[in-house]
Write a protein that holds these residues in place. Structure first.
Motif, PDB file in Angstrom:
ATOM      1  N   LYS A  62       0.813  -1.225   0.000  1.00 22.39           N
ATOM      2  CA  LYS A  62       0.000   0.000   0.000  1.00 22.39           C
ATOM      3  C   LYS A  62       0.837   1.261   0.000  1.00 22.39           C
ATOM      4  O   LYS A  62       0.396   2.307  -0.491  1.00 22.39           O
ATOM      5  CB  LYS A  62      -0.920   0.005   1.238  1.00 22.39           C
ATOM      6  CG  LYS A  62      -1.894  -1.160   1.276  1.00 22.39           C
ATOM      7  CD  LYS A  62      -2.823  -1.167   0.083  1.00 22.39           C
ATOM      8  CE  LYS A  62      -3.784  -2.341   0.155  1.00 22.39           C
ATOM      9  NZ  LYS A  62      -4.534  -2.525  -1.104  1.00 22.39           N
ATOM     10  N   GLU A  63       2.018   1.168   0.535  1.00 20.14           N
ATOM     11  CA  GLU A  63       2.861   2.367   0.636  1.00 20.14           C
ATOM     12  C   GLU A  63       4.178   2.141  -0.080  1.00 20.14           C
ATOM     13  O   GLU A  63       4.663   1.024  -0.212  1.00 20.14           O
ATOM     14  CB  GLU A  63       3.110   2.696   2.116  1.00 20.14           C
ATOM     15  CG  GLU A  63       1.829   3.028   2.884  1.00 20.14           C
ATOM     16  CD  GLU A  63       2.098   3.288   4.355  1.00 20.14           C
ATOM     17  OE1 GLU A  63       1.181   3.789   5.029  1.00 20.14           O
ATOM     18  OE2 GLU A  63       3.219   3.007   4.820  1.00 20.14           O
ATOM     19  N   ARG A  64       4.756   3.217  -0.554  1.00 17.26           N
ATOM     20  CA  ARG A  64       6.105   3.312  -1.119  1.00 17.26           C
ATOM     21  C   ARG A  64       6.242   2.714  -2.508  1.00 17.26           C
ATOM     22  O   ARG A  64       7.219   3.010  -3.188  1.00 17.26           O
ATOM     23  CB  ARG A  64       7.150   2.662  -0.181  1.00 17.26           C
ATOM     24  CG  ARG A  64       7.203   3.250   1.224  1.00 17.26           C
ATOM     25  CD  ARG A  64       8.384   2.683   2.028  1.00 17.26           C
ATOM     26  NE  ARG A  64       8.249   1.238   2.228  1.00 17.26           N
ATOM     27  CZ  ARG A  64       9.013   0.325   1.618  1.00 17.26           C
ATOM     28  NH1 ARG A  64       9.957   0.713   0.757  1.00 17.26           N
ATOM     29  NH2 ARG A  64       8.850  -0.953   1.867  1.00 17.26           N
ATOM     30  N   PHE A  65       5.328   1.876  -2.945  1.00 21.16           N
ATOM     31  CA  PHE A  65       5.441   1.222  -4.255  1.00 21.16           C
ATOM     32  C   PHE A  65       4.452   1.858  -5.235  1.00 21.16           C
ATOM     33  O   PHE A  65       3.303   2.104  -4.897  1.00 21.16           O
ATOM     34  CB  PHE A  65       5.131  -0.275  -4.153  1.00 21.16           C
ATOM     35  CG  PHE A  65       6.222  -1.096  -3.534  1.00 21.16           C
ATOM     36  CD1 PHE A  65       6.487  -1.015  -2.176  1.00 21.16           C
ATOM     37  CD2 PHE A  65       6.978  -1.959  -4.316  1.00 21.16           C
ATOM     38  CE1 PHE A  65       7.499  -1.785  -1.605  1.00 21.16           C
ATOM     39  CE2 PHE A  65       7.985  -2.735  -3.751  1.00 21.16           C
ATOM     40  CZ  PHE A  65       8.247  -2.648  -2.393  1.00 21.16           C
ATOM     41  N   SER A  66       4.925   2.078  -6.463  1.00 21.68           N
ATOM     42  CA  SER A  66       4.043   2.555  -7.521  1.00 21.68           C
ATOM     43  C   SER A  66       4.535   2.020  -8.854  1.00 21.68           C
ATOM     44  O   SER A  66       5.702   1.645  -8.991  1.00 21.68           O
ATOM     45  CB  SER A  66       3.983   4.088  -7.540  1.00 21.68           C
ATOM     46  OG  SER A  66       5.258   4.626  -7.830  1.00 21.68           O
ATOM     47  N   ALA A  67       3.638   1.966  -9.815  1.00 20.26           N
ATOM     48  CA  ALA A  67       4.001   1.467 -11.140  1.00 20.26           C
ATOM     49  C   ALA A  67       3.278   2.282 -12.192  1.00 20.26           C
ATOM     50  O   ALA A  67       2.175   2.789 -11.954  1.00 20.26           O
ATOM     51  CB  ALA A  67       3.644  -0.014 -11.274  1.00 20.26           C
ATOM     52  N   GLU A  68       3.920   2.390 -13.334  1.00 16.75           N
ATOM     53  CA  GLU A  68       3.303   3.082 -14.454  1.00 16.75           C
ATOM     54  C   GLU A  68       3.729   2.438 -15.762  1.00 16.75           C
ATOM     55  O   GLU A  68       4.778   1.788 -15.841  1.00 16.75           O
ATOM     56  CB  GLU A  68       3.687   4.566 -14.451  1.00 16.75           C
ATOM     57  CG  GLU A  68       5.156   4.824 -14.626  1.00 16.75           C
ATOM     58  CD  GLU A  68       5.473   6.315 -14.656  1.00 16.75           C
ATOM     59  OE1 GLU A  68       4.611   7.124 -14.315  1.00 16.75           O
ATOM     60  OE2 GLU A  68       6.611   6.651 -15.047  1.00 16.75           O
ATOM     61  N   ARG A  78       8.509   1.780  -9.233  1.00 18.38           N
ATOM     62  CA  ARG A  78       9.212   2.714  -8.353  1.00 18.38           C
ATOM     63  C   ARG A  78       9.002   2.310  -6.903  1.00 18.38           C
ATOM     64  O   ARG A  78       7.865   2.075  -6.467  1.00 18.38           O
ATOM     65  CB  ARG A  78       8.723   4.133  -8.588  1.00 18.38           C
ATOM     66  CG  ARG A  78       9.458   5.187  -7.769  1.00 18.38           C
ATOM     67  CD  ARG A  78       8.884   6.574  -8.001  1.00 18.38           C
ATOM     68  NE  ARG A  78       9.130   7.074  -9.338  1.00 18.38           N
ATOM     69  CZ  ARG A  78       8.194   7.202 -10.279  1.00 18.38           C
ATOM     70  NH1 ARG A  78       6.949   6.866 -10.025  1.00 18.38           N
ATOM     71  NH2 ARG A  78       8.514   7.690 -11.462  1.00 18.38           N
ATOM     72  N   ILE A  79      10.107   2.254  -6.183  1.00 15.31           N
ATOM     73  CA  ILE A  79      10.037   1.957  -4.753  1.00 15.31           C
ATOM     74  C   ILE A  79      10.700   3.121  -4.026  1.00 15.31           C
ATOM     75  O   ILE A  79      11.895   3.377  -4.199  1.00 15.31           O
ATOM     76  CB  ILE A  79      10.767   0.647  -4.384  1.00 15.31           C
ATOM     77  CG1 ILE A  79      10.341  -0.496  -5.311  1.00 15.31           C
ATOM     78  CG2 ILE A  79      10.459   0.279  -2.927  1.00 15.31           C
ATOM     79  CD1 ILE A  79      11.154  -1.772  -5.133  1.00 15.31           C
ATOM     80  N   GLN A  80       9.924   3.814  -3.232  1.00 16.20           N
ATOM     81  CA  GLN A  80      10.446   4.957  -2.499  1.00 16.20           C
ATOM     82  C   GLN A  80      10.904   4.528  -1.108  1.00 16.20           C
ATOM     83  O   GLN A  80      10.352   3.596  -0.518  1.00 16.20           O
ATOM     84  CB  GLN A  80       9.364   6.044  -2.388  1.00 16.20           C
ATOM     85  CG  GLN A  80       8.948   6.624  -3.739  1.00 16.20           C
ATOM     86  CD  GLN A  80       7.822   7.631  -3.611  1.00 16.20           C
ATOM     87  OE1 GLN A  80       6.767   7.310  -3.079  1.00 16.20           O
ATOM     88  NE2 GLN A  80       8.044   8.839  -4.091  1.00 16.20           N
ATOM     89  N   GLN A  81      11.910   5.215  -0.612  1.00 17.44           N
ATOM     90  CA  GLN A  81      12.396   4.990   0.759  1.00 17.44           C
ATOM     91  C   GLN A  81      12.589   3.491   1.028  1.00 17.44           C
ATOM     92  O   GLN A  81      11.978   2.921   1.936  1.00 17.44           O
ATOM     93  CB  GLN A  81      11.422   5.602   1.771  1.00 17.44           C
ATOM     94  CG  GLN A  81      11.248   7.103   1.595  1.00 17.44           C
ATOM     95  CD  GLN A  81      10.192   7.684   2.536  1.00 17.44           C
ATOM     96  OE1 GLN A  81       9.295   6.973   2.978  1.00 17.44           O
ATOM     97  NE2 GLN A  81      10.319   8.961   2.829  1.00 17.44           N
ATOM     98  N   VAL A  82      13.450   2.900   0.240  1.00 13.84           N
ATOM     99  CA  VAL A  82      13.619   1.442   0.327  1.00 13.84           C
ATOM    100  C   VAL A  82      14.084   1.011   1.712  1.00 13.84           C
ATOM    101  O   VAL A  82      14.799   1.726   2.406  1.00 13.84           O
ATOM    102  CB  VAL A  82      14.601   0.929  -0.749  1.00 13.84           C
ATOM    103  CG1 VAL A  82      14.051   1.166  -2.146  1.00 13.84           C
ATOM    104  CG2 VAL A  82      15.985   1.548  -0.583  1.00 13.84           C
ATOM    105  N   VAL A  83      13.650  -0.208   2.062  1.00 15.61           N
ATOM    106  CA  VAL A  83      14.074  -0.849   3.313  1.00 15.61           C
ATOM    107  C   VAL A  83      14.688  -2.189   2.971  1.00 15.61           C
ATOM    108  O   VAL A  83      14.560  -2.684   1.834  1.00 15.61           O
ATOM    109  CB  VAL A  83      12.882  -1.032   4.284  1.00 15.61           C
ATOM    110  CG1 VAL A  83      12.250   0.311   4.613  1.00 15.61           C
ATOM    111  CG2 VAL A  83      11.834  -1.964   3.680  1.00 15.61           C
ATOM    112  N   ARG A  84      15.378  -2.799   3.948  1.00 14.20           N
ATOM    113  CA  ARG A  84      16.083  -4.066   3.685  1.00 14.20           C
ATOM    114  C   ARG A  84      15.130  -5.133   3.172  1.00 14.20           C
ATOM    115  O   ARG A  84      15.488  -5.962   2.337  1.00 14.20           O
ATOM    116  CB  ARG A  84      16.784  -4.547   4.953  1.00 14.20           C
ATOM    117  CG  ARG A  84      17.997  -3.694   5.323  1.00 14.20           C
ATOM    118  CD  ARG A  84      19.252  -4.535   5.431  1.00 14.20           C
ATOM    119  NE  ARG A  84      20.440  -3.696   5.596  1.00 14.20           N
ATOM    120  CZ  ARG A  84      21.000  -3.455   6.757  1.00 14.20           C
ATOM    121  NH1 ARG A  84      20.498  -3.978   7.861  1.00 14.20           N
ATOM    122  NH2 ARG A  84      22.077  -2.688   6.820  1.00 14.20           N
TER     123      ARG A  84
END
Lengths: 113, 112
Positions: A62-68, A78-84
């Protein structure tokens, strides 16, 4: 006729950075799918797109991921503010939307350090 | 919704021996069935698929799978494996020509 092209093949990002994964579908394919493969697991569906439209995003966090999938150019995940925990192999597939089925790309292996 | 179960996470076998990789699925609608193979650090390659018609489907490299509707299975078989068959094998289902639902994979290890 080149297959599904994904780039980069390997991507290293530090925690908090953004990751952009690109997928160019096969010529004539207007359907694009993104899957994620975590270590020692199968592929999990993330999102299904057609040109300029998201058809099914039921597998997207639900958060940080988007696609186009714009009218011109490749599809972008696109992955924002990536985590491990985002470290995984991300595969793109394309299809013509018929029984000819899918063609997968070679994947982008994301490592978050 | 569909689901796929691959009970065997790893199958060790000697070269030239027969092998069966099991796949069972669950679905409330008719499905299409697929087997994909993944070699180390590579993408998935379609091995074979069942869409309709004959329940026995074959690949060009000697693998075959049989769709069994009553047992909801689509097991993959090969009568004689080669070292080069060592890879991860994924069974998948689709209710249409859209998203695939994958099993967790079976690692086939062929030794001399």
């Amino acid at each position: 006729n080149a297959g599904v092209m994904q780039n980069p093949r390997h991507l290293v990002r530090r925690r908090g950075q953004e990751a952009r994964l690109r997928c160019s579908p096969m010529k004539g394919h207007s359907h694009v799918y993104w899957y994620r493969q975590l270590p020692e697991e199968g592929l999990k569906f993330m999102v299904y797109l057609q040109k300029e439209n998201i058809i099914d995003e039921s597998g997207m966090p639900k958060e940080r991921f988007s696609a186009e999938f714009p009218k011109e150019g490749p599809s972008i995940l696109r992955i924002q503010q990536v985590v491990r925990g985002d470290s995984a192999a991300y595969f793109c597939a394309s299809s013509p939307g018929t029984e000819d089925g899918y063609t997968f790309g070679s994947g982008t292996r994301l490592t978050v350090v | 919704a569909q689901s796929v179960t691959q009970l065997d996470s790893q199958v060790p076998v000697f070269e030239e021996a027969p092998v069966e990789l099991r796949c069972n699925y669950s679905s409330s609608v008719s499905v299409y069935l697929f087997w994909y193979v993944q070699y180390p650090n590579q993408g998935l390659q379609l091995l074979l698929k069942y869409l309709s018609g004959s329940t026995l489907v074959e690949s060009i490299n000697g693998f075959e799978a049989e769709f069994n509707k009553s047992q909801t299975s689509f097991h993959l078989r090969k009568p004689s494996v080669h070292i080069s068959d060592t890879a991860e094998y994924f069974c998948a289902v689709s209710a249409g020509f859209q998203k695939l639902v994958f099993g967790t994979g079976t690692r086939l290890l062929v030794s001399p």
